[in-house]
Design a protein around this motif. Structure first.
Motif, PDB file in Angstrom:
ATOM      1  N   TYR A 179       0.960  -9.433  -3.066  1.00  0.00           N
ATOM      2  CA  TYR A 179      -0.069  -9.264  -2.038  1.00  0.00           C
ATOM      3  C   TYR A 179      -1.442  -9.145  -2.694  1.00  0.00           C
ATOM      4  CZ  TYR A 179       4.075  -8.347   0.647  1.00  0.00           C
ATOM      5  OH  TYR A 179       5.309  -8.478   1.236  1.00  0.00           O
ATOM      6  N   LEU A 213       5.333  -2.824   1.107  1.00  0.00           N
ATOM      7  CA  LEU A 213       5.172  -4.120   1.768  1.00  0.00           C
ATOM      8  C   LEU A 213       6.248  -5.107   1.330  1.00  0.00           C
ATOM      9  CD1 LEU A 213       1.286  -4.441   1.718  1.00  0.00           C
ATOM     10  CD2 LEU A 213       2.749  -3.842   3.662  1.00  0.00           C
ATOM     11  N   ALA A 221       6.578  -7.833   4.330  1.00  0.00           N
ATOM     12  CA  ALA A 221       5.314  -8.124   5.012  1.00  0.00           C
ATOM     13  C   ALA A 221       4.814  -9.505   4.591  1.00  0.00           C
ATOM     14  CB  ALA A 221       4.287  -7.058   4.661  1.00  0.00           C
ATOM     15  N   VAL A 234       2.960  -6.573   9.166  1.00  0.00           N
ATOM     16  CA  VAL A 234       3.892  -5.568   8.653  1.00  0.00           C
ATOM     17  C   VAL A 234       4.823  -5.165   9.791  1.00  0.00           C
ATOM     18  CG1 VAL A 234       4.157  -3.325   7.545  1.00  0.00           C
ATOM     19  CG2 VAL A 234       2.110  -4.701   7.091  1.00  0.00           C
TER      20      VAL A 234
END
Length: 85
Positions: free
Chosen positions: A2, A33, A38, A83
């Protein structure tokens, strides 16, 4: 992986999705995450497509309503982090 922007935004705004913090630093945010899979996308239209593919009922939702959904985090660059808690 991310972006730093996504991690920082999630840390700052995680209260919109969770009652209590789930991460306290960038490393914990990244781990969380990854665990919940996510997704970072480029546009609100991609948010709609992703949620639709995931089985969410987004048919009658406007793009503004999607942007305000608790699982959607708008990033400063205009991208989005999704998310699913």
């Amino acid at each position: 992986m991310y972006s730093k922007e996504a991690l920082e935004t999630f840390l700052k705004k995680q209260g919109q999705l969770f009652d209590e913090p789930v991460a306290y630093d960038l490393e914990e945010a990244a781990e969380f995450l990854e665990e919940c899979m996510a997704v970072e996308v480029k546009s609100i239209k991609e948010v709609k497509a992703y949620l639709d593919d995931a089985g969410a009922d987004v048919e009658g939702m406007s793009l503004k309503e999607l942007e305000e959904a608790s699982e959607v985090f708008k990033l400063p660059s205009g991208k989005y982090l999704i998310v699913e808690g």
